[in-house]
Each structure stands twice: as C-alpha cells, then as structure tokens.
Design a protein around this motif. Structure first.
Motif, PDB file in Angstrom:
ATOM      1  N   SER A 172      -5.288   7.528  11.310  1.00 45.83           N
ATOM      2  CA  SER A 172      -5.340   8.558  10.274  1.00 45.83           C
ATOM      3  C   SER A 172      -4.947   7.985   8.917  1.00 45.83           C
ATOM      4  CB  SER A 172      -4.426   9.731  10.648  1.00 45.83           C
ATOM      5  OG  SER A 172      -3.075   9.304  10.654  1.00 45.83           O
ATOM      6  N   GLY A 173      -4.584   6.696   8.891  1.00 45.21           N
ATOM      7  CA  GLY A 173      -4.244   6.070   7.612  1.00 45.21           C
ATOM      8  C   GLY A 173      -2.865   6.456   7.115  1.00 45.21           C
ATOM      9  N   GLU A 174      -1.963   6.799   8.021  1.00 43.68           N
ATOM     10  CA  GLU A 174      -0.619   7.215   7.594  1.00 43.68           C
ATOM     11  C   GLU A 174       0.482   6.279   8.059  1.00 43.68           C
ATOM     12  OE1 GLU A 174      -0.930  12.048   7.531  1.00 43.68           O
ATOM     13  OE2 GLU A 174      -1.261  11.077   9.442  1.00 43.68           O
ATOM     14  N   PHE A 175       0.108   5.232   8.783  1.00 45.75           N
ATOM     15  CA  PHE A 175       1.120   4.317   9.313  1.00 45.75           C
ATOM     16  C   PHE A 175       1.404   3.208   8.311  1.00 45.75           C
ATOM     17  CE2 PHE A 175       2.399   0.512  11.657  1.00 45.75           C
ATOM     18  CZ  PHE A 175       3.422   0.999  12.446  1.00 45.75           C
ATOM     19  N   VAL A 176       2.670   2.890   8.097  1.00 44.47           N
ATOM     20  CA  VAL A 176       3.016   1.782   7.207  1.00 44.47           C
ATOM     21  C   VAL A 176       3.697   0.664   7.980  1.00 44.47           C
ATOM     22  CG1 VAL A 176       4.314   1.072   5.152  1.00 44.47           C
ATOM     23  CG2 VAL A 176       3.240   3.333   5.231  1.00 44.47           C
ATOM     24  N   ASP A 177       4.740   1.009   8.722  1.00 42.63           N
ATOM     25  CA  ASP A 177       5.509  -0.023   9.402  1.00 42.63           C
ATOM     26  C   ASP A 177       6.371   0.623  10.482  1.00 42.63           C
ATOM     27  OD1 ASP A 177       6.685  -2.540   9.879  1.00 42.63           O
ATOM     28  OD2 ASP A 177       8.365  -2.082   8.555  1.00 42.63           O
ATOM     29  N   GLY A 178       6.654  -0.121  11.496  1.00 43.74           N
ATOM     30  CA  GLY A 178       7.577   0.356  12.515  1.00 43.74           C
ATOM     31  C   GLY A 178       8.288  -0.834  13.117  1.00 43.74           C
ATOM     32  N   GLN A 179       9.589  -0.745  13.270  1.00 47.62           N
ATOM     33  CA  GLN A 179      10.348  -1.849  13.866  1.00 47.62           C
ATOM     34  C   GLN A 179      11.498  -1.279  14.677  1.00 47.62           C
ATOM     35  OE1 GLN A 179       9.701  -5.165  13.533  1.00 47.62           O
ATOM     36  NE2 GLN A 179       8.016  -4.868  12.096  1.00 47.62           N
ATOM     37  N   ALA A 180      11.841  -2.003  15.731  1.00 50.19           N
ATOM     38  CA  ALA A 180      13.028  -1.639  16.496  1.00 50.19           C
ATOM     39  C   ALA A 180      14.146  -2.595  16.100  1.00 50.19           C
ATOM     40  CB  ALA A 180      12.738  -1.748  17.980  1.00 50.19           C
TER      41      ALA A 180
END
Lengths: 381, 137
Positions: free
Chosen positions: B47-55
């Motif tokens: 959807s073009g809304e993801f930027v970054d994700g980290q644990a």
C-alpha cells in the motif's frame, strides 16, 4: 544482457587501468562509469569484444576525468595521450586487486564493500541495499576505503588469508535486497581459485559450496529455520555437494592443512550422511580437534561440544560445555539442546526461552522460542 | 503524508488482554503470530505505507561522556528497567486516523489459543525535519 559476464570482466579491466598508470581510486570510478554505460547501451548494441569495449570506454572515462581534474588544478596534462596498446589484463592483475581490496589497513566492513565494488562489479546502490544501509553511507565507506589503499603499491600479492577472511564475511551475510551475497562470494572465490594454487582457497570454496548446497533445506516455506537434523535432505543440491567434496579431497591430498579445509571437511561429513542418524559424529569430533589445533577459538569449542554430545552422549557434551564461558553466543542454546537430549525437558525449556532472549537474529529467536514452546506443550500433556 | 513510529515494548506497556508468555504458546501459535507480522509488513509495503521495521535485543548498555580524554562511562544492562522497547515499525500514512487503524491491526496479532493478543503499542508521530508547505499559526 549478461550481467554475470559484465561483472566477471570488471576486475581485469580495473587492474589493467591501474597497470597503465591510473591511480586506483580514479580507475575504479572510471570502471564503474563504463559499467553503467554498458548496462545502458549493450542491450541495443552489444559489442563484439565486451572486454575490449570496457577497457576502451573505462580508459576514456579515466582520461576525461583526469583532464577535468588537471584543468581544475592547473596541472600539466599528464594523461593526454592514448596509452601504448599493451598486453590485456592478466590473472596476476586480478589477483593483486583482490589483495588490495582486502588490505589489512582496511576495516572488515570497508574491505567487504570495496571488494564487492572493485572486484565484484556491484554498484554502490546494490551493496548498500544488501547491507541495509543508506546509499550515501555506503558511498562514503567505499571512497574512504579507496583513499586508505591509494598509497599501497600494486605490484605484489599479499597474504591470501586476508582475502579469504573478506570473502567468508561476504558469504556469511547471506542474502537480502536484490543481491545474493552468498552466491556472489562463491563467484568471487571461484574466480580467485582459478588464478591461485592454494589449498585454503580450495578449502574455502569447498566450504561455501557445501553450505550453499543445503540452503534450500535450511528454511521452511514460512521462513522459519529448520535445524540440520530435521532438514529434508532431498532438497539439498547434490551437484554442489559433489563439486565441494571433490574440491576438498583434492585440497586435502596436498597435505597442507588449514582452517577452511577442516571446516569444509566437517560440512562434507554432514552432506555425506544420507540421514541425520547416519552422521559420522566421531569423525566430526576428530575434525574439530584438528580445527582447534589450527585455530583455537571459543566458537569452535562450542561447536565441538555439540559434536561430542552426539558422538559420546549428551552428558559428555554437557561436560565439554561446562569448560566454556557461559556468556558465549549460543552457549545457552547448546545447553538447552543437550539437556533435552538428556531427557531433562524442564531445564531444556527454561534454557531455550533464555537463549531466545539473547538470540542475535530474529529467525533464530523465533526458532528458539518455538523449541521452548514445543517442550512446554509436551510437558503439559 | 506523515510518519509515525509504532513502538512495541518488552516491558513497560500496560498488560495485553491475551497476556500469555510466548514460550507457553504452542509452536503452531508462534508460527501463526510470526506469519501475521510478516503479512502485515508486506501489506503495508504494497500500500506504499511501510518505511522501516526493526526488532531490538532486550539487553542494552547505558553510555555517557566522562570528560576529555577519558573513555565513556558504561553501565548496565539493567534487568529492572521499567520501560523496554522491543522493536519498531515506521509507517508513512495520510492521517493520524490511518496510523491508529494500522496500530490496532498490528496489536491484533494472534497469540495463545490463536486469539488476538490485544497488546499495547505506542504510537508516536515524527517531528518532520523540514517545515511543511502549510504554515503554523
């Protein structure tokens, strides 16, 4: 267009420019520019002699840049004329490039980045994506690395062990982004092996092939890790295994032992076993002992404890483990495994949960949590 | 578009509704949870809304400057830290409502018994580095 061909030509072209007198940093930029032009132009108009084309275009780019620099600095036009048509790139030139990019004055991350760009022919953007850092950061890392080695004389090979360490680092990064770094490390090590006669180069290549052969079996369709003993061995790549084993045997026959040959021998014993139960753990322990003689380090000792646990039973494994520092990465996970094998499910479940807490990778953490959950579920029934 | 940070806490957040520690779930429940998280991120990418994700690893170290010519002071890790961040996801969405909607969806990840965890996530808007076209009043 054949990108693999294009990239395989990169180190030879770069080395030739350096031999013609271009400084390394400028030559490297020129080759990158030529690669970009090749990617753009070759599909419509493929050259008859790709390498000759790259050399010509890269040299022109280098001259253009030198002239611009010279004009700017008001220096004499040192690079004004076409070079005498000398011999083409040689194997030795390519090798020197490997040594330069793995030079001991570079930090490991710089050596890796420089090797991927100058020897591998990857773009800064591809390398940045593979290592999950911004492109500007990777560009800085590479240009600093080039400055660091710019004063190094490009005339004799260095220690092959430094090159092998860099290639092994690349291999272990695995794959993320659009570049398969493990495959790239194998390609570069193959190229190195073709030009050198060193059993440790063959040992490293064999090790990579044997590990790579098992890759499809290592993860389940949902992305979770599958431990070696539970892997579907039908998914292992038998062609790669055969190649790795043959290469290792040829290297071992030369009787110049080394760390990578010993590690490859352990990988080969796993790959050779038709089922996990048929693994020759006694021989694996012997290879770990050999590895300790060659390069004693805590990680090897930890892996040896696992092998001892399989060869002589979990109690023996736990005894070997007890001699090691408990803060070692994966120490707790190994302890959990050995306690489970010993039938102490309660301790094993507790240790798996603790190991998950300390796991360095997400997939590993999920795996260890699942192991704890599995034992806890079994204990409830 | 505005950026929001979705923070997941190991500790410090109010208790989730379905608050069973993960190692007490069944392995299948863990797999379902992991799959949900992965699908969620994949959907936001689409959807073009993801930027970054980290644990983040649970244990860290405190560091502070200790004066000229001295190595920094380090301390910890502290097991009793009140608030402990487990990871984050950065999203770039059109409105605060959309950010809340997505955080709600993420909080519904399945846990023990396959039921939603209802865990609390912290939602923090980014302060943008450059002024936007609209003026402040």
């Amino acid at each position: 267009m054949d990108e693999a061909l294009l990239r395989s030509l990169t180190p030879g072209v770069l080395a030739l420019l350096v031999r013609r007198g271009a400084d390394f940093a400028a030559a490297e930029d020129a080759v990158q520019d030529a690669l970009v032009e090749a990617v753009r132009g070759w599909p419509a108009d493929p050259p008859r002699d790709p390498k000759g084309w790259l050399v010509t275009v890269a040299w022109r780019k280098f001259l253009d840049q030198s002239r611009a620099d010279t004009a700017r600095r008001r220096r004499e036009d040192r690079a004004g004329e076409e070079p005498a048509p000398g011999p083409g790139p040689t194997v030795d030139d390519t090798l020197r490039l490997y040594f330069l990019c793995a030079h001991p004055s570079l930090t490991p991350s710089s050596a890796v980045a420089l090797t991927l760009r100058a020897v591998g022919g990857l773009t800064t953007r591809q390398i940045a994506r593979a290592y999950l850092v911004p492109e500007a950061t990777m560009a800085q890392r590479i240009s600093r690395a080039k400055r660091t080695v710019s004063g190094v004389r490009f005339d004799r090979p260095g220690d092959v062990a430094t090159v092998l360490r860099v290639l092994y680092l690349v291999f272990n990064e695995g794959y993320s982004g659009d570049v398969d770094l493990a495959a790239e490390a194998i390609r570069l090590t193959r190229q190195l092996a073709a030009g050198t006669d060193h059993p440790e180069v063959a040992g490293l290549l064999a090790l990579m092939l044997l590990h790579h052969a098992r890759r499809a079996g290592r993860t389940a369709p949902d992305g979770s890790l599958v431990p070696l003993a539970e892997q579907d061995r039908g998914r292992w790549d038998t062609r790669l295994i055969a190649e790795g084993v043959a290469m290792l045997q040829a290297a071992l026959a030369r009787d110049r032992p080394g760390e990578f040959q010993a590690q490859a021998a352990i990988a080969a014993l796993h790959a050779d076993a038709p089922t996990a139960e048929e693994t020759d753990w006694v021989q694996i322990v012997e290879w770990y002992d050999e590895l300790l003689r060659l390069a004693d380090n805590p990680v090897v000792r930890l892996n040896r404890a696992v092998a001892v646990g399989e060869a002589d039973g979990p109690r023996a494994g736990l005894a070997a483990l007890a001699e090691l520092d408990g803060s070692l990465p994966r120490h707790t996970a190994v302890a959990a495994y050995l306690h489970e094998r010993d039938g102490d499910l309660e301790t094993a479940a507790r240790l798996y949960a603790e190991a998950a807490h300390r796991a360095p990778h997400l997939a590993e953490r999920d795996h260890l949590t699942r192991q704890a959950a599995r034992l806890n579920a079994r204990r409830r029934h | 578009m505005a950026k929001y940070l979705l923070l997941k806490h190991y500790r410090g957040a109010p208790a989730a509704v379905n608050d069973v520690p993960m190692d007490q779930w069944t392995p299948e429940e863990i797999s379902a949870h992991v799959q949900y998280m992965r699908d969620f991120a994949a959907r936001l990418e689409e959807s073009g809304e993801f930027v970054d994700g980290q644990a983040l690893a649970p244990e860290g170290t405190w560091v502070r400057y200790d004066g000229e010519g001295r190595p920094p002071v380090t301390d910890g890790p502290f097991a009793e830290t009140k608030d402990l961040i487990a990871g984050w996801m950065v999203i770039d969405v059109d409105s605060q409502e959309r950010a809340v909607e997505l955080a709600g969806e993420l909080s519904a990840a399945p846990g023990a018994g396959g039921k939603p965890i209802h865990e609390w996530l912290e939602l923090r808007p980014f302060l943008s580095a450059t002024p936007t076209g609209t003026e402040c009043h």
